[in-house]
Design an enzyme around this catalytic site. Sequence first.
Site, PDB file in Angstrom:
ATOM      1  N   CYS A   2     -74.101 -14.417  20.556  1.00 57.52           N
ATOM      2  CA  CYS A   2     -73.714 -15.588  19.786  1.00 57.52           C
ATOM      3  C   CYS A   2     -74.698 -15.729  18.625  1.00 57.52           C
ATOM      4  CB  CYS A   2     -73.772 -16.826  20.663  1.00 57.52           C
ATOM      5  SG  CYS A   2     -72.893 -16.621  22.215  1.00 57.52           S
ATOM      6  N   ARG A  28     -68.876 -11.568  12.567  1.00 57.96           N
ATOM      7  CA  ARG A  28     -68.769 -11.023  13.909  1.00 57.96           C
ATOM      8  C   ARG A  28     -67.552 -11.549  14.666  1.00 57.96           C
ATOM      9  NH1 ARG A  28     -74.516 -10.647  16.457  1.00 57.96           N
ATOM     10  NH2 ARG A  28     -75.796 -10.176  14.676  1.00 57.96           N
ATOM     11  N   TRP A  76     -69.827 -16.653  21.263  1.00 52.82           N
ATOM     12  CA  TRP A  76     -68.988 -15.557  21.739  1.00 52.82           C
ATOM     13  C   TRP A  76     -69.008 -15.716  23.249  1.00 52.82           C
ATOM     14  CZ3 TRP A  76     -65.909 -11.679  19.967  1.00 52.82           C
ATOM     15  CH2 TRP A  76     -65.646 -10.626  20.838  1.00 52.82           C
ATOM     16  N   ASN A 102     -78.495 -18.270  23.093  1.00 56.39           N
ATOM     17  CA  ASN A 102     -77.905 -16.920  23.128  1.00 56.39           C
ATOM     18  C   ASN A 102     -78.435 -16.242  24.370  1.00 56.39           C
ATOM     19  OD1 ASN A 102     -76.791 -17.335  20.669  1.00 56.39           O
ATOM     20  ND2 ASN A 102     -78.084 -15.871  19.565  1.00 56.39           N
ATOM     21  N   GLY A 103     -77.635 -15.365  24.972  1.00 59.73           N
ATOM     22  CA  GLY A 103     -78.091 -14.627  26.147  1.00 59.73           C
ATOM     23  C   GLY A 103     -77.367 -15.099  27.395  1.00 59.73           C
ATOM     24  N   GLU A 494     -62.204  11.222  24.303  1.00 62.10           N
ATOM     25  CA  GLU A 494     -62.817  10.188  23.471  1.00 62.10           C
ATOM     26  C   GLU A 494     -63.553  10.801  22.270  1.00 62.10           C
ATOM     27  OE1 GLU A 494     -62.518   7.289  22.919  1.00 62.10           O
ATOM     28  OE2 GLU A 494     -64.365   6.455  22.107  1.00 62.10           O
ATOM     29  N   LYS A 498     -62.676   9.908  18.425  1.00 65.63           N
ATOM     30  CA  LYS A 498     -63.683   9.355  17.505  1.00 65.63           C
ATOM     31  C   LYS A 498     -63.720  10.177  16.224  1.00 65.63           C
ATOM     32  CE  LYS A 498     -64.191   6.169  18.538  1.00 65.63           C
ATOM     33  NZ  LYS A 498     -63.743   5.548  19.732  1.00 65.63           N
ATOM     34  N   GLU A 501     -60.376   9.793  14.044  1.00 71.01           N
ATOM     35  CA  GLU A 501     -60.050   8.493  13.454  1.00 71.01           C
ATOM     36  C   GLU A 501     -61.005   8.095  12.328  1.00 71.01           C
ATOM     37  OE1 GLU A 501     -60.064   5.127  16.130  1.00 71.01           O
ATOM     38  OE2 GLU A 501     -61.834   5.837  17.162  1.00 71.01           O
ATOM     39  N   HIS A 517     -53.013  28.495  27.808  1.00 72.25           N
ATOM     40  CA  HIS A 517     -51.577  28.315  28.000  1.00 72.25           C
ATOM     41  C   HIS A 517     -50.911  27.866  26.701  1.00 72.25           C
ATOM     42  CE1 HIS A 517     -52.019  29.017  32.261  1.00 72.25           C
ATOM     43  NE2 HIS A 517     -53.081  28.212  32.226  1.00 72.25           N
ATOM     44  N   LYS A 617     -58.363  -3.309  14.043  1.00 71.97           N
ATOM     45  CA  LYS A 617     -59.215  -3.496  15.224  1.00 71.97           C
ATOM     46  C   LYS A 617     -58.393  -3.967  16.419  1.00 71.97           C
ATOM     47  CE  LYS A 617     -63.117  -3.535  17.396  1.00 71.97           C
ATOM     48  NZ  LYS A 617     -63.519  -2.210  17.879  1.00 71.97           N
TER      49      LYS A 617
HETATM   50  C1  F6R Z   1     -60.415   3.680  19.006  1.00 74.13           C
HETATM   51  C2  F6R Z   1     -60.062   2.328  19.364  1.00 74.13           C
HETATM   52  C3  F6R Z   1     -58.699   2.089  19.870  1.00 74.13           C
HETATM   53  C4  F6R Z   1     -58.688   0.944  20.899  1.00 74.13           C
HETATM   54  C5  F6R Z   1     -57.255   0.605  21.277  1.00 74.13           C
HETATM   55  C6  F6R Z   1     -57.202  -0.460  22.324  1.00 74.13           C
HETATM   56  O1  F6R Z   1     -61.738   3.784  18.597  1.00 74.13           O
HETATM   57  O2  F6R Z   1     -60.841   1.424  19.222  1.00 74.13           O
HETATM   58  O3  F6R Z   1     -58.146   3.243  20.410  1.00 74.13           O
HETATM   59  O4  F6R Z   1     -59.418   1.353  22.017  1.00 74.13           O
HETATM   60  O5  F6R Z   1     -56.565   0.205  20.153  1.00 74.13           O
HETATM   61  O6  F6R Z   1     -57.754  -1.650  21.880  1.00 74.13           O
HETATM   62  P1  F6R Z   1     -58.216  -2.727  22.907  1.00 74.13           P
HETATM   63  O7  F6R Z   1     -59.317  -2.123  23.708  1.00 74.13           O
HETATM   64  O8  F6R Z   1     -58.660  -3.899  22.093  1.00 74.13           O
HETATM   65  O9  F6R Z   1     -57.040  -3.051  23.780  1.00 74.13           O
END
Ligand code: F6R
Length: 622
Positions: A2, A28, A76, A102-103, A494, A498, A501, A517, A617
Amino acid sequence: MCGIVGFTGSRDQAAPICLDALTKLEYRGYDSAGICVLSGGEFNLIKAQGYVKILAEKTDGGRALPGTTGIGHTRWATHGEPNETNAHPHISSGGLFSIVHNGIIENYAPLREFLISRGYEFTSATDTEVAACMIEFFFRETREEKPNETPEAQVVEAISRAARRMTGSYAFGILYKNCPDRIFAAKRESPLFIGVSPEGQYLTSDIAASLHKTREFITLADHEIALISPEGVKVFSGELDELEKKPETVDWDVEAAEKAGYEHFMIKEIFEQPEAVKKTISGRIKNGRVVLDDLDISEEYLKNISRIYITACGTASYVGVAAKYNIERYCRIPVEVVIASEFRYCEPILDETTLVIAISQSGTTADTIAAVREAKRRGAKVLSIVNVVGSVIATESDWTLLTLAGPEICVASTKAYSTQLAVSYLIALRLAEVRGTISAGEYAAIIADLQRLPEAMKTALALKPELSYLASRYFIANDVYFIGRNIDYAVTLEGSLKLKEISYIHSEAYAAGELKHGPIALIENGTLVVTVAAYAPLAEKTASNAVEVKTRGARILAFTTEKTAAHFKEIADNMIVIPDIHEALLPSLAVVPLQMFAYYVALGRGCEIDKPRNLAKSVTVE
Ligand code: F6R
């Protein structure tokens, strides 16, 4: 994660300054905010759910809260829903203290019980209100024992006494009703700074929020307590000795300050992972056992689970793949991972003995919400792993385990992934213990390594220079293939996501044995094959697969542990060696260098790392 702000001065109004600082922290994405101003021996408090601009409207730009001493907060949520009642500041039950925090106070539940037994009352579900009442309790005690001390000294001592009873982390900004113009501050593990200037002093948990006001900051250290007045700052140790603390000049530019000096949120968040994982697991391991106080599931139910579905999207779904290996190995329950966009169309076979685990950072991903609803409609119970309290998925699930990653700003997920993994280990251990499918020795070994995981992650982060160098060699690649077996395969999914993307390089992850295969046809002279071989039982087999592609011209970038490195010494063009850890926990260490590799490759290609093209996001449409 927070935000705390505060101001005390002799002329300027505190509320507009606090509002301004809160706005600076808002990038944030917080869920509620509040300001309390001390004036004429009274607390004037206004809180609002939602963004700071709602608080600004409610306070008429701060004008509704006249006074030159005040504290503010953006929240948060971690304990309690993100609503106005739970928003900070909180006033102690006897009305003497107003506090922002915070914490996490880990032992807030027994402290709350203790205070209730002493007549204290609570209006919110927060650990912060418990802290406020603890300070009031010890203030009353100190005042009785030392009536000749100044009120300031009594408050400082009360904070120190209360802090000693609290476990966990805190940064506090505190107003005491009968000390006009004074702000008290204290910290352990959560950051806290005091900006000093001739106009007054600025309390802040994030230098970025006050950098436009002053460049001179005192950094509070753990256990220190500050007494802040318009004239200056006195700092005391936890043992109440007055310390000589001089402000230091901060010369960051404002944008860099928001990222705490990092170039991008992504790399900042990568480096926040040890702390985020520590927060996520620390209150949930007690005396060598996983104790999920926040999960009200009966042992009866856990024993009777016949099948688990894990549903999620993207990165979160790859946590599911790693979790499948662990849950099947240690709990002997069949696990199926179904990406959320497919879940409701695949006619999942669910009944009351099926547990559906939904994983989501945001808690608002449309497909995952739909999967949760479908699971419930078909009679299954849903346990969600979510980072945002009060989000749709958290609210609609039968049970929720929160990841304590704090806000994740970069679109590409890093610390949310790591904290989701951490929660998945806790679930696997709890299930295995209840069902008696794990030996005491193995259980103890995993717990011991889980507790040292945050430190081991720091060792993996120290590989940054090597990864930045390797990225400079490979950033011109057009196609990259990731291979691994078993739990390493989960990590390659993963690592590959990363890379693609944020760098826009075409990349694919394959189970190493699957390569021949079909996909091996794509290997040409110079094709980069990232080989993850941390899982010792299969490292030799993965090495054979690496040889298969190497003989067809591929370059091998191997990620191994100290234990598995020998298999790659002769094969790999480049190697990254991560620390050894229990094999169940390997994804948490292996992913760190993969994240950094993706980051530095994207940096080399000049990509917009924090906001990759075409991505959002939170994906709130199907
Ligand atoms: C990739 C990424 C996405 C999310 C996905 C699910 O770096 O961030 O693949 O993991 O869109 O999002 P959440 O976790 O918010 O349901």
